[in-house]
Every structure is written in structure tokens, then in C-alpha cells.
Design an enzyme around this catalytic site. Sequence first.
Site, short mmCIF file in Angstrom:
data_model
loop_
_atom_site.label_atom_id
_atom_site.label_comp_id
_atom_site.label_asym_id
_atom_site.label_seq_id
_atom_site.Cartn_x
_atom_site.Cartn_y
_atom_site.Cartn_z
N PRO A 19 0.86 -1.19 0.00
CA PRO A 19 0.00 0.00 0.00
C PRO A 19 0.89 1.23 0.00
O PRO A 19 1.85 1.30 0.77
CB PRO A 19 -0.77 -0.12 1.32
CG PRO A 19 0.10 -0.97 2.21
CD PRO A 19 0.87 -1.88 1.30
N MET A 20 0.60 2.18 -0.86
CA MET A 20 1.37 3.44 -0.85
C MET A 20 0.43 4.61 -1.10
O MET A 20 -0.09 4.78 -2.21
CB MET A 20 2.48 3.40 -1.91
CG MET A 20 3.71 2.63 -1.45
SD MET A 20 5.01 2.64 -2.68
CE MET A 20 4.29 1.62 -3.93
N GLN A 73 -6.65 -1.35 2.71
CA GLN A 73 -6.07 -1.09 4.03
C GLN A 73 -6.77 0.09 4.72
O GLN A 73 -7.01 1.12 4.09
CB GLN A 73 -4.58 -0.78 3.90
CG GLN A 73 -3.89 -0.81 5.26
CD GLN A 73 -2.47 -0.26 5.20
OE1 GLN A 73 -2.24 0.86 4.77
NE2 GLN A 73 -1.52 -1.06 5.65
N CYS A 103 2.14 3.20 10.12
CA CYS A 103 2.43 4.48 9.46
C CYS A 103 3.07 5.48 10.43
O CYS A 103 2.51 5.77 11.49
CB CYS A 103 1.15 5.07 8.86
SG CYS A 103 1.50 6.60 7.98
N LYS A 142 -0.41 -4.91 9.05
CA LYS A 142 0.93 -4.51 8.57
C LYS A 142 1.54 -3.61 9.64
O LYS A 142 0.88 -2.68 10.12
CB LYS A 142 0.79 -3.78 7.24
CG LYS A 142 2.10 -3.33 6.62
CD LYS A 142 1.86 -2.91 5.17
CE LYS A 142 3.12 -2.39 4.51
NZ LYS A 142 3.50 -1.04 4.98
N ASN A 203 8.88 -7.32 4.13
CA ASN A 203 8.85 -6.05 3.39
C ASN A 203 10.03 -5.18 3.81
O ASN A 203 10.51 -5.29 4.93
CB ASN A 203 7.50 -5.36 3.68
CG ASN A 203 7.41 -3.93 3.18
OD1 ASN A 203 7.11 -3.01 3.94
ND2 ASN A 203 7.66 -3.72 1.91
N GLY A 204 10.47 -4.34 2.90
CA GLY A 204 11.51 -3.38 3.23
C GLY A 204 12.76 -3.52 2.38
O GLY A 204 13.46 -4.52 2.46
N ASP A 205 12.99 -2.51 1.52
CA ASP A 205 14.24 -2.40 0.77
C ASP A 205 14.47 -3.51 -0.25
O ASP A 205 15.62 -3.84 -0.55
CB ASP A 205 15.43 -2.32 1.73
CG ASP A 205 15.29 -1.18 2.71
OD1 ASP A 205 14.89 -0.09 2.29
OD2 ASP A 205 15.57 -1.39 3.91
N ARG A 228 8.41 1.02 -2.74
CA ARG A 228 9.01 2.12 -3.49
C ARG A 228 9.59 1.70 -4.83
O ARG A 228 9.53 2.45 -5.81
CB ARG A 228 10.08 2.81 -2.63
CG ARG A 228 9.48 3.61 -1.48
CD ARG A 228 10.51 3.98 -0.46
NE ARG A 228 11.04 2.82 0.23
CZ ARG A 228 12.05 2.83 1.08
NH1 ARG A 228 12.66 3.97 1.34
NH2 ARG A 228 12.44 1.73 1.68
C1 LIG Z 1 4.85 7.22 -0.62
C2 LIG Z 1 4.61 6.09 0.34
C3 LIG Z 1 3.33 5.86 0.81
C4 LIG Z 1 3.09 4.81 1.70
N1 LIG Z 1 1.81 4.58 2.12
C5 LIG Z 1 1.56 3.50 2.92
C6 LIG Z 1 0.23 3.16 3.28
O1 LIG Z 1 -0.75 3.79 2.86
N2 LIG Z 1 0.07 2.10 4.12
C7 LIG Z 1 1.12 1.35 4.58
O2 LIG Z 1 0.93 0.38 5.31
N3 LIG Z 1 2.38 1.64 4.22
C8 LIG Z 1 2.62 2.68 3.40
N4 LIG Z 1 3.89 2.92 2.98
C9 LIG Z 1 4.97 2.00 3.38
C10 LIG Z 1 5.12 0.89 2.32
O3 LIG Z 1 3.95 0.13 2.20
C11 LIG Z 1 6.29 -0.04 2.67
O4 LIG Z 1 6.03 -0.66 3.90
C12 LIG Z 1 7.61 0.72 2.78
O5 LIG Z 1 7.76 1.63 1.72
C13 LIG Z 1 8.80 -0.26 2.80
O6 LIG Z 1 8.81 -1.04 1.63
P1 LIG Z 1 9.78 -0.69 0.38
O7 LIG Z 1 11.17 -0.59 0.92
O8 LIG Z 1 9.57 -1.81 -0.58
O9 LIG Z 1 9.33 0.64 -0.15
C14 LIG Z 1 4.16 3.98 2.12
C15 LIG Z 1 5.44 4.23 1.64
C16 LIG Z 1 5.68 5.25 0.76
C17 LIG Z 1 7.07 5.48 0.25
#
Ligand SMILES: Cc1cc2nc3c(=O)[nH]c(=O)nc-3n(C[C@H](O)[C@H](O)[C@H](O)COP(=O)(O)O)c2cc1C
Length: 324
Positions: A19-20, A73, A103, A142, A203-205, A228
Site C-alpha cells: 500500500p502506498m 487497508q 504508518c 501490517k 517487506n523493506g528495501d 518504493r
Molecule cells: C509514498 C509512500 C506511501 C506509503 N503509504 C503507505 C500506506 O498507505 N500504508 C502502509 O501500510 N504503508 C505505506 N507505505 C509503506 C510501504 O507500504 C512499505 O512498507 C515501505 O515503503 C517499505 O517497503 P519498500 O522498501 O519496498 O518501499 C508507504 C510508503 C511510501 C514510500
Amino acid sequence: MTLKIDGLILEDRPVILAPMDGYTNIPFRLIMKEMNPSLMFTEFVNSDAVIHENKKTINKIRILEEERPVAIQIFGHKPENMAEAAKIVEDLGPELIDINFGCPAPTVSGHGSGAALLKNLPLVAKICEKVVNAVKIPVSAKTRLGWDSSTINIFQTVKIFEESGIRMMTIHPRTKAQKFDGKSDWNYIREIKKSISIPLIGNGDIITPEDALEMFTLTGCDGIMIGREAVKNPWIFKQVRDFLTKGEYFSDIPVAERKRLCVKHFDLSIKYLGAYKGMLEMRKLYQNYFKSLPNIKYFKQKVFSCTDPEQIRAIIESVEEFTC
Ligand SMILES: Cc1cc2nc3c(=O)[nH]c(=O)nc-3n(C[C@H](O)[C@H](O)[C@H](O)COP(=O)(O)O)c2cc1C
């Protein structure tokens, strides 16, 4: 082995779109769908806004048939309201409802929701129980490691998830205080996996297909989630799946393919967000499609100065002219 949660069946080693907020809207998800993610998450929505049937909020979590399976979510901190919102969300037909306990943004955690709940685990338990009991579809959660490095409580949190009927959990192994600083610590995912029996998503990086494989191998997690990098590289889900199944993947995306997908994204944005909003939305994304080209800034100047969809499409089609 497939991952089965009631009617939701995910392929072996599922790869999930995170989710982003501000990104994972319908046009974005339809672009991702072409790359075959196992499951996609919507942007999160405030449970109170859902209850008040805020039009913008409900619009954010609309689902199209062709993008299934999808998880919606929600965030909030009032158990009754979260349960009521979950019922409304269930009527929109997602395969899964996810609760946000991670968050770090002040607009969310500053109001007692998201990662702020990690300071009050009894409330986490209450929210989970209320939401799980309010709906018939599975509920996932999450979260992060804890509020800060001195109060890491992830092992208690995941026990609470398990005991309150949560069916799948995603861990982004950073603390709230870290936001996105440093590296996520995948060792936590490995240790958590040993201590729980419900499916765990790491999840993460995850930036490359090699990272994806390493997340599975190092942690033993049941699935992975990418955030991301899906924005930066819309082909990542296909690359990861190819690498996991065939041991190889295409890394150099030809310009013709970049243009094709960008035009498709542009057209979907106009279709689902409207001409003006769709055009603005795309301004966040062009650089990801064409970052490999030299002098991308000239292309951006050109495309940002234009408001006519036909002309914008033509500029994208001739991107090479503006980047040499
Ligand atoms: C712009 C942005 C918006 C995000 N919005 C949410 C969200 O709505 N809900 C959530 O659980 N995490 C949100 N996240 C976190 C991501 O879901 C994820 O956990 C985090 O970016 C780490 O994963 P990655 O390294 O693959 O980016 C957001 C992250 C970014 C960068």
C-alpha cells in the site's frame, strides 16, 4: 506451495504490491497488474472518513474486477469505528482487509493511529478483535518493529495478531522513529517467522530480483511485499517473478517499452482520475519511466509545460527528441 487464506489463493512465493498513499490508485494498480503481482494493496484510508462515506475516500478504495485479488487497508484507533469501517469496506468486495499499525506520518501517528498504536498493545488487540469479528473476509495487519529502538515490541505485537484472529501479517522491519532511514533489518523477519504460525510477508528495501530471492532465503517468509521500487521501476514484479521461476530476468527495458507503458499509464490516469488530476498525477511518475535517458529534465520541462492530453501523448512518444 500456494498460500491459501480462505478463498484467497496466492501462488508459491507470492510477490505483493505494498500500500502506498498517493501512488497505489487504480491507474497505478492496472499498470502493475500487467506485471503480474500476486496481490495488490490500495492506498490506506481513514476509518472515520469511510464511516462518513467521504466521497474522495470511498473513491480511493474502489476496485475493478480485472485487478483482483486486492486488499484494502484501513487505519484508525477507535475499535468500534474500525469495525464499522471494515463492514463498509467489505461491501466493496476486496479479498482481504488490512489494518495499518505502522504508518509513521504525523497526520496518522500524530492522531493515535498507525505506528502510534505500537505504544498501546491492548488497543491493538481490541482493534484486531473488533475488525476480525465484524467481517466475513480475512483480515491482515501490517506493522513495524515498534515505536523506537528502545521500545521494540514486535514479538508481542505479532502474538497479539495471532491470538486475535489476524490471518496474515506484513512486517516492515524498521521502527517508527526510523521512518525510512537506515536499512530495514531482515533478521527480525527471520526470527518472527520462527515464532508464529500465520503467513508472514517480508517487506523493506527489496530493490532487485536478487533482493527478493534473498528475502525468501534468509527469512523463510511466506511472501514478499515491494513498495518504493514498484514506483521507480514498474517492471519489477515481472523481473522478480522471472528470476524466481527461471533464474533470469530482463534488466534493460527498451525505450519503446518505456514509452508504451508510460502512455498507457497516462491514458489510464486521464480515464480514472480525469484530465486535470490525471495529468498532474503523471508528473510524479515520468522520471521513473525515463530515468535511464540522458537530459530527462528537458523532457520534463516540455511535458510539464503542456496541458493538452494529445500533445502530452505526442511528447511521450517522441521522448528521445527531448533527452539528447
Ligand atoms: C509514498 C509512500 C506511501 C506509503 N503509504 C503507505 C500506506 O498507505 N500504508 C502502509 O501500510 N504503508 C505505506 N507505505 C509503506 C510501504 O507500504 C512499505 O512498507 C515501505 O515503503 C517499505 O517497503 P519498500 O522498501 O519496498 O518501499 C508507504 C510508503 C511510501 C514510500
